[in-house]
Write an enzyme that holds these catalytic residues in place. Sequence first.
Site, PDB file in Angstrom:
ATOM      1  N   ARG A 193       0.921  -1.398  -0.119  1.00 51.12           N
ATOM      2  CA  ARG A 193       0.077   0.311   0.181  1.00 51.12           C
ATOM      3  C   ARG A 193       1.014   0.889   0.230  1.00 51.12           C
ATOM      4  O   ARG A 193       2.143   1.283   0.536  1.00 51.12           O
ATOM      5  CB  ARG A 193      -0.716  -0.523   1.054  1.00 51.12           C
ATOM      6  CG  ARG A 193      -1.945  -1.193   1.232  1.00 51.12           C
ATOM      7  CD  ARG A 193      -2.830  -0.653   2.432  1.00 51.12           C
ATOM      8  NE  ARG A 193      -2.585  -1.135   3.752  1.00 51.12           N
ATOM      9  CZ  ARG A 193      -1.869  -0.404   4.515  1.00 51.12           C
ATOM     10  NH1 ARG A 193      -2.104   0.743   4.533  1.00 51.12           N
ATOM     11  NH2 ARG A 193      -0.747  -0.523   4.806  1.00 51.12           N
ATOM     12  N   TYR A 225      -1.263  -4.034  -6.819  1.00 56.53           N
ATOM     13  CA  TYR A 225      -0.943  -4.584  -5.381  1.00 56.53           C
ATOM     14  C   TYR A 225      -2.166  -4.295  -4.526  1.00 56.53           C
ATOM     15  O   TYR A 225      -2.815  -3.260  -3.909  1.00 56.53           O
ATOM     16  CB  TYR A 225       0.180  -4.117  -4.551  1.00 56.53           C
ATOM     17  CG  TYR A 225       1.005  -5.206  -4.342  1.00 56.53           C
ATOM     18  CD1 TYR A 225       1.595  -6.479  -4.987  1.00 56.53           C
ATOM     19  CD2 TYR A 225       0.758  -4.939  -2.499  1.00 56.53           C
ATOM     20  CE1 TYR A 225       2.126  -7.309  -4.031  1.00 56.53           C
ATOM     21  CE2 TYR A 225       0.976  -6.386  -1.884  1.00 56.53           C
ATOM     22  CZ  TYR A 225       1.792  -7.420  -2.350  1.00 56.53           C
ATOM     23  OH  TYR A 225       2.918  -8.236  -1.805  1.00 56.53           O
ATOM     24  N   LYS A 277      -9.577  -2.329   1.262  1.00 59.97           N
ATOM     25  CA  LYS A 277      -9.096  -1.479   2.486  1.00 59.97           C
ATOM     26  C   LYS A 277      -9.791  -0.045   1.931  1.00 59.97           C
ATOM     27  O   LYS A 277     -10.722   0.585   2.943  1.00 59.97           O
ATOM     28  CB  LYS A 277      -7.795  -0.910   2.572  1.00 59.97           C
ATOM     29  CG  LYS A 277      -7.099  -2.557   3.043  1.00 59.97           C
ATOM     30  CD  LYS A 277      -7.139  -2.900   4.448  1.00 59.97           C
ATOM     31  CE  LYS A 277      -7.110  -3.464   4.946  1.00 59.97           C
ATOM     32  NZ  LYS A 277      -5.807  -4.235   5.050  1.00 59.97           N
ATOM     33  N   HIS A 316     -10.577  -2.066  11.640  1.00 60.09           N
ATOM     34  CA  HIS A 316      -9.632  -3.114  11.178  1.00 60.09           C
ATOM     35  C   HIS A 316      -9.122  -4.382  12.352  1.00 60.09           C
ATOM     36  O   HIS A 316      -7.907  -4.430  12.662  1.00 60.09           O
ATOM     37  CB  HIS A 316      -8.509  -2.382  10.860  1.00 60.09           C
ATOM     38  CG  HIS A 316      -7.179  -2.569   9.811  1.00 60.09           C
ATOM     39  ND1 HIS A 316      -5.999  -2.851   9.972  1.00 60.09           N
ATOM     40  CD2 HIS A 316      -6.990  -3.774   8.967  1.00 60.09           C
ATOM     41  CE1 HIS A 316      -4.898  -3.036   9.521  1.00 60.09           C
ATOM     42  NE2 HIS A 316      -5.899  -4.301   9.012  1.00 60.09           N
ATOM     43  N   SER A 318      -1.251  -3.256  10.797  1.00 56.85           N
ATOM     44  CA  SER A 318      -1.136  -4.298   9.030  1.00 56.85           C
ATOM     45  C   SER A 318       0.300  -4.800   9.597  1.00 56.85           C
ATOM     46  O   SER A 318       1.684  -4.433  10.042  1.00 56.85           O
ATOM     47  CB  SER A 318      -0.723  -3.143   7.929  1.00 56.85           C
ATOM     48  OG  SER A 318      -2.063  -2.774   7.830  1.00 56.85           O
ATOM     49  N   CYS A 347       0.831  -7.155  12.000  1.00 54.66           N
ATOM     50  CA  CYS A 347       0.893  -7.452  13.261  1.00 54.66           C
ATOM     51  C   CYS A 347      -0.107  -8.737  13.997  1.00 54.66           C
ATOM     52  O   CYS A 347       0.231  -8.659  15.686  1.00 54.66           O
ATOM     53  CB  CYS A 347       0.962  -6.389  13.746  1.00 54.66           C
ATOM     54  SG  CYS A 347       2.288  -4.249  13.476  1.00 54.66           S
ATOM     55  N   ASP A 382      -9.474 -10.182   9.023  1.00 55.24           N
ATOM     56  CA  ASP A 382      -8.597  -8.991   8.416  1.00 55.24           C
ATOM     57  C   ASP A 382      -9.476  -7.458   9.290  1.00 55.24           C
ATOM     58  O   ASP A 382      -8.888  -6.261   8.859  1.00 55.24           O
ATOM     59  CB  ASP A 382      -8.316  -8.455   6.965  1.00 55.24           C
ATOM     60  CG  ASP A 382      -7.925  -6.909   6.434  1.00 55.24           C
ATOM     61  OD1 ASP A 382      -6.013  -7.222   7.951  1.00 55.24           O
ATOM     62  OD2 ASP A 382      -7.532  -6.473   5.674  1.00 55.24           O
ATOM     63  N   ARG A 407       2.523 -12.498  -0.891  1.00 56.85           N
ATOM     64  CA  ARG A 407       0.782 -12.238  -0.087  1.00 56.85           C
ATOM     65  C   ARG A 407       0.407 -14.224  -0.152  1.00 56.85           C
ATOM     66  O   ARG A 407       0.544 -14.269  -1.656  1.00 56.85           O
ATOM     67  CB  ARG A 407      -0.284 -11.180  -0.142  1.00 56.85           C
ATOM     68  CG  ARG A 407       0.232  -9.944   0.416  1.00 56.85           C
ATOM     69  CD  ARG A 407      -0.260 -10.204   1.929  1.00 56.85           C
ATOM     70  NE  ARG A 407      -0.377  -8.946   2.309  1.00 56.85           N
ATOM     71  CZ  ARG A 407      -0.589  -8.207   3.800  1.00 56.85           C
ATOM     72  NH1 ARG A 407      -1.618  -8.815   4.415  1.00 56.85           N
ATOM     73  NH2 ARG A 407      -0.283  -7.097   4.610  1.00 56.85           N
TER      74      ARG A 407
HETATM   75  P1  GTP Z   1      -2.306  -7.658   7.937  1.00 59.09           P
HETATM   76  O1  GTP Z   1      -3.298  -8.605   7.051  1.00 59.09           O
HETATM   77  O2  GTP Z   1      -0.903  -6.963   7.231  1.00 59.09           O
HETATM   78  O3  GTP Z   1      -3.542  -7.053   8.018  1.00 59.09           O
HETATM   79  O4  GTP Z   1      -1.388  -8.551   8.692  1.00 59.09           O
HETATM   80  P2  GTP Z   1      -1.878  -9.031   9.525  1.00 59.09           P
HETATM   81  O5  GTP Z   1      -2.395  -8.343  11.038  1.00 59.09           O
HETATM   82  O6  GTP Z   1      -2.892  -9.808   9.594  1.00 59.09           O
HETATM   83  O7  GTP Z   1      -0.802  -9.791  10.423  1.00 59.09           O
HETATM   84  P3  GTP Z   1      -0.047 -11.424  10.265  1.00 59.09           P
HETATM   85  O8  GTP Z   1      -1.482 -12.216  11.286  1.00 59.09           O
HETATM   86  O9  GTP Z   1      -0.220 -11.951   9.385  1.00 59.09           O
HETATM   87  O10 GTP Z   1       1.299 -11.822  10.918  1.00 59.09           O
HETATM   88  C1  GTP Z   1       2.666 -10.844  10.293  1.00 59.09           C
HETATM   89  C2  GTP Z   1       3.848 -11.062  11.056  1.00 59.09           C
HETATM   90  O11 GTP Z   1       3.918 -10.961  12.265  1.00 59.09           O
HETATM   91  C3  GTP Z   1       4.124 -12.452  10.844  1.00 59.09           C
HETATM   92  O12 GTP Z   1       5.186 -12.609  10.189  1.00 59.09           O
HETATM   93  C4  GTP Z   1       3.860 -13.313  11.321  1.00 59.09           C
HETATM   94  O13 GTP Z   1       4.574 -14.808  11.431  1.00 59.09           O
HETATM   95  C5  GTP Z   1       4.235 -12.373  12.822  1.00 59.09           C
HETATM   96  N1  GTP Z   1       3.800 -12.675  13.790  1.00 59.09           N
HETATM   97  C6  GTP Z   1       1.970 -13.110  14.522  1.00 59.09           C
HETATM   98  N2  GTP Z   1       1.589 -13.210  15.455  1.00 59.09           N
HETATM   99  C7  GTP Z   1       3.325 -13.142  16.269  1.00 59.09           C
HETATM  100  C8  GTP Z   1       3.169 -13.316  17.729  1.00 59.09           C
HETATM  101  O14 GTP Z   1       2.095 -14.401  18.565  1.00 59.09           O
HETATM  102  N3  GTP Z   1       4.407 -13.543  18.058  1.00 59.09           N
HETATM  103  C9  GTP Z   1       5.223 -13.073  17.303  1.00 59.09           C
HETATM  104  N4  GTP Z   1       6.362 -12.722  17.134  1.00 59.09           N
HETATM  105  N5  GTP Z   1       4.686 -12.987  15.494  1.00 59.09           N
HETATM  106  C10 GTP Z   1       3.844 -13.039  15.372  1.00 59.09           C
HETATM  107  C1  SPV Z   2      -2.955  -4.018   5.354  1.00 55.79           C
HETATM  108  O1  SPV Z   2      -1.827  -3.854   4.952  1.00 55.79           O
HETATM  109  O2  SPV Z   2      -3.537  -4.212   6.203  1.00 55.79           O
HETATM  110  C2  SPV Z   2      -3.532  -5.850   4.401  1.00 55.79           C
HETATM  111  C3  SPV Z   2      -2.774  -5.705   2.952  1.00 55.79           C
HETATM  112  O3  SPV Z   2      -4.216  -6.379   5.312  1.00 55.79           O
HETATM  113  S1  SPV Z   2      -3.311  -4.732   1.839  1.00 55.79           S
HETATM  114  O4  SPV Z   2      -5.050  -5.526   1.874  1.00 55.79           O
HETATM  115  O5  SPV Z   2      -2.940  -4.401   1.421  1.00 55.79           O
HETATM  116  O6  SPV Z   2      -4.184  -3.541   2.647  1.00 55.79           O
HETATM  117 MN    MN Z   3      -4.905  -5.308   7.289  1.00 60.87          MN
END
Ligand code: GTP
Ligand code: SPV
Ligand code: MN
Length: 601
Positions: free
Chosen positions: A87, A215, A224, A244, A266, A268, A295, A385
Site C-alpha cells: 500500500r 497491488y 481497504k 481493521h 498491518s 502485526c 482483517d 501474500r
Molecule cells: P495484515 O494482513 O497486513 O493486516 O496483517 P496481519 O495483522 O493479519 O498480520 P499477520 O498475522 O499476517 O502477521 C504478520 C507477521 O507477524 C507474520 O510474520 C507473523 O509470523 C508475525 N506474528 C504473528 N503473530 C505473532 C506472535 O504472536 N508473535 C510473534 N513474535 N510474531 C507474530
Molecule cells: C494491510 O496492509 O493491512 C493488509 C494488506 O491487510 S492490504 O490489502 O494491501 O491492505
Molecule cells: Mn490489514
Amino acid sequence: MNAISHDVSKPAIAPGSEGSKLAALNAWVAEVAALTQPDAIHWCDGSDAENAKLVAQMQADGTLIKLNEQTHPNSWLHRSHPDDVARVEHLTFVCTSEQEDAGPNNHWMSPADGHKQMDALFAGCMKGRTMYVIPYCMGPIDSPLSRCGVEITDSPYVVANMRIMTRMGAPALARIEREGKFVRGLHSIGELDPERRFIMHFPEELTIKSYGSGYGGNALLGKKCHALRIASHQARNEGWLAEHMLILGLENPQGETHYVAAAFPSACGKTNLAMLIPPEGYRAQGWKVWTVGDDICWMRPGADGRLYAINPEAGFFGVAPGTSRKSNPNALASIRHDTIFTNVGVTADNQPWWEGIDNGDTPVTDWRGNVYDAAKGPAAHPNSRFTVSAKQCPSYSEQAENPAGVPISAIVFGGRRASLVPLVFEARDWTHGVLVGAAMGSETTAAATGAVGVMRRDPMAMKPFCGYNFADYFSHWLSFDKTGAKLPKIFHVNWFRKGDDGKFLWPGFGDNLRVLEWMIQRVKGEAGSIETPIGHLPADGDLNLDGITLGEEARAKLFGFDHAGWQAEFASIGEYLDEYGPRMPQQLKDEQQRIARDLAG
Ligand code: GTP
Ligand code: SPV
Ligand code: MN
C-alpha cells in the site's frame, strides 16, 4: 454463463436486466467506458468457467505462473512490478468537501480537484485493454449488515483476487438491482508508474478512484478502500463500526463459544491470532479457536444491546513470510490448493517459498524472478501474500456465514512494541477502552511502502484506513456507550515485547490462547487482576503459564508496569490528542488527563 464481452460500440448494459433498475450502474459503466476507451467490456458473473478463461489468458501472457500441480493443485504465482509491492499511504487521499472532515489523519484534496486529477489519468488508459465490471457484496449475500459495490478494472489479476476475497458476480448484481445502492470503484493499473499513482476516496459520493498500482489494498477495492475507508464513513452516519479487526470464536471445554474482535496494525498478527491452534494441553481439554475473519470487521448493536459482527470478506489476503506449520498450521493447510501467491520465491521443483516457511526446502528464484542470492535480499518480498478462499481454512467458522453476525464479548487492541507495553491489560470501562485504542502505537511494517520499525501512533489500527477525522471517529466510538448497551470489555495486548538481547520475550502464536483465556474469564468475572493507572494487569497466577518457561526478565517485562515509562507515554498521548484541536472529544482528553495525574501522584 451470463457474462458477455461487449463491443464498445454497443451499449454496456448489465446482463439479465431490462429497464431501469440498474440504470445508474449502466450509466456509470457507459461513462467510464467513454473516458477510459477500452477495447471490450466484460461483466463478471463469478462463474468457474469465467475464472478458468481468465486464468488461462493470464497464464498465456505471463501474469500468472503455474506452480507445482502435485504439491499445490490449481495454484499460481504472480510477480508484481518491483515498484508496486505494498500500500502507498503517501499517495492515498480522502476527498471530502471540507478538509476538516478528512482530518489530520488523512491526505486531503477537494472532490473537484481529486476528480480532475484522476480523470486526467484515466483518460484513454484502457485502450487496447478489456474493462472488467465486477459486482461484489461485502458480507454474506443475505445479511442486512452487508454492503455492495462494483469495481471496474483493467486488471484480470484483480478480477481473480476479487473473486476469492468477495462474494462476486451474479448474486451480488442481483442484490444491487434490488437495493439500487452500491459503492463505485474505478481502478486501472495505468502504467504502474509510482509517479502516476493515486488512491482517492470520495466518501460523500461513495466513490473510489485508484490508478497506477495493481497491488493488494491499492487495487482490490472491496478491501481497504470500500470495507474500511468508505464503510467507516457510512458506519458513522448509520450507527455502526467498520474496523481493521479479526474476528474469532473461542470455544471452551464446556462447549461455550465467545467471540473476540481484535485490531492490530498491518502485519502485526491478525491472521495468526484468527487461525490460532491451542497448545497441546489446551487441545486435549477441548479448547478450540474458530476463524470468522482475519482483517476486517463490521459491527452493529443488536436488539439485545450487544455488538454483532460480520466479516465482510470471503477470503484471506495473508502475509506469507513467517507462515509455517509451526506458527500457523491452519494457514498452511488453507493454501495447499487453489491459491494465488504474490511475490514469493520458488523452489527448484516450483513450489512457493518464503522466509520462515521452515519446511526444509530452499529457494532457487526470488520474488523478482531472478536467481536467488541471499546477499541480494530475501527470496520472498517481506509483504508477499497469499490469496485464498476462507472456505479452505480448517478452522473457518460456519458462523461466518450467519447473516445476523456473531455477538462480540471482547475487543482487543494491540501493537508491535519492543519496549514499555506489557503482554496484556484490561481497560476499566468503555471510555478508558476507547482511549486505549486511540493511544495505540506500533512499529511500522512492510505492508506499506516506507521505513520499517518506526514507532507511530496507529489508533485502533485505523491510521491508514479511517475515512474521516479521527476526532470524530473517537466521538463515534464513545457514542456506543448508552443506556441499554451491553458492550464488550476492552483489552490491549503486545506479543512483540523484546528483551535486552533483542529477542521476543513471549512465545506468541498458539500460546496467545493463554491470554484469550484470561480475557474471557475476566468477561465472566472469574479471573483476578491487579489495578494500575493504565488498567488491570494479570497478577501472578491469574494467567495460566503451565508448560512454558519464562525467565525473570520476561516475567518482569511482560507482566510488570514501568511507572516512569508510562508517565512519558501519557505525556506523548496527550500531545497526540491535542494535534486534533477542539474537535477531539473532551471526554477522551479528560480520561487521558485523569490517568496522567494518577501516574504523577
Ligand atoms: P495484515 O494482513 O497486513 O493486516 O496483517 P496481519 O495483522 O493479519 O498480520 P499477520 O498475522 O499476517 O502477521 C504478520 C507477521 O507477524 C507474520 O510474520 C507473523 O509470523 C508475525 N506474528 C504473528 N503473530 C505473532 C506472535 O504472536 N508473535 C510473534 N513474535 N510474531 C507474530
Ligand atoms: C494491510 O496492509 O493491512 C493488509 C494488506 O491487510 S492490504 O490489502 O494491501 O491492505
Ligand atoms: Mn490489514
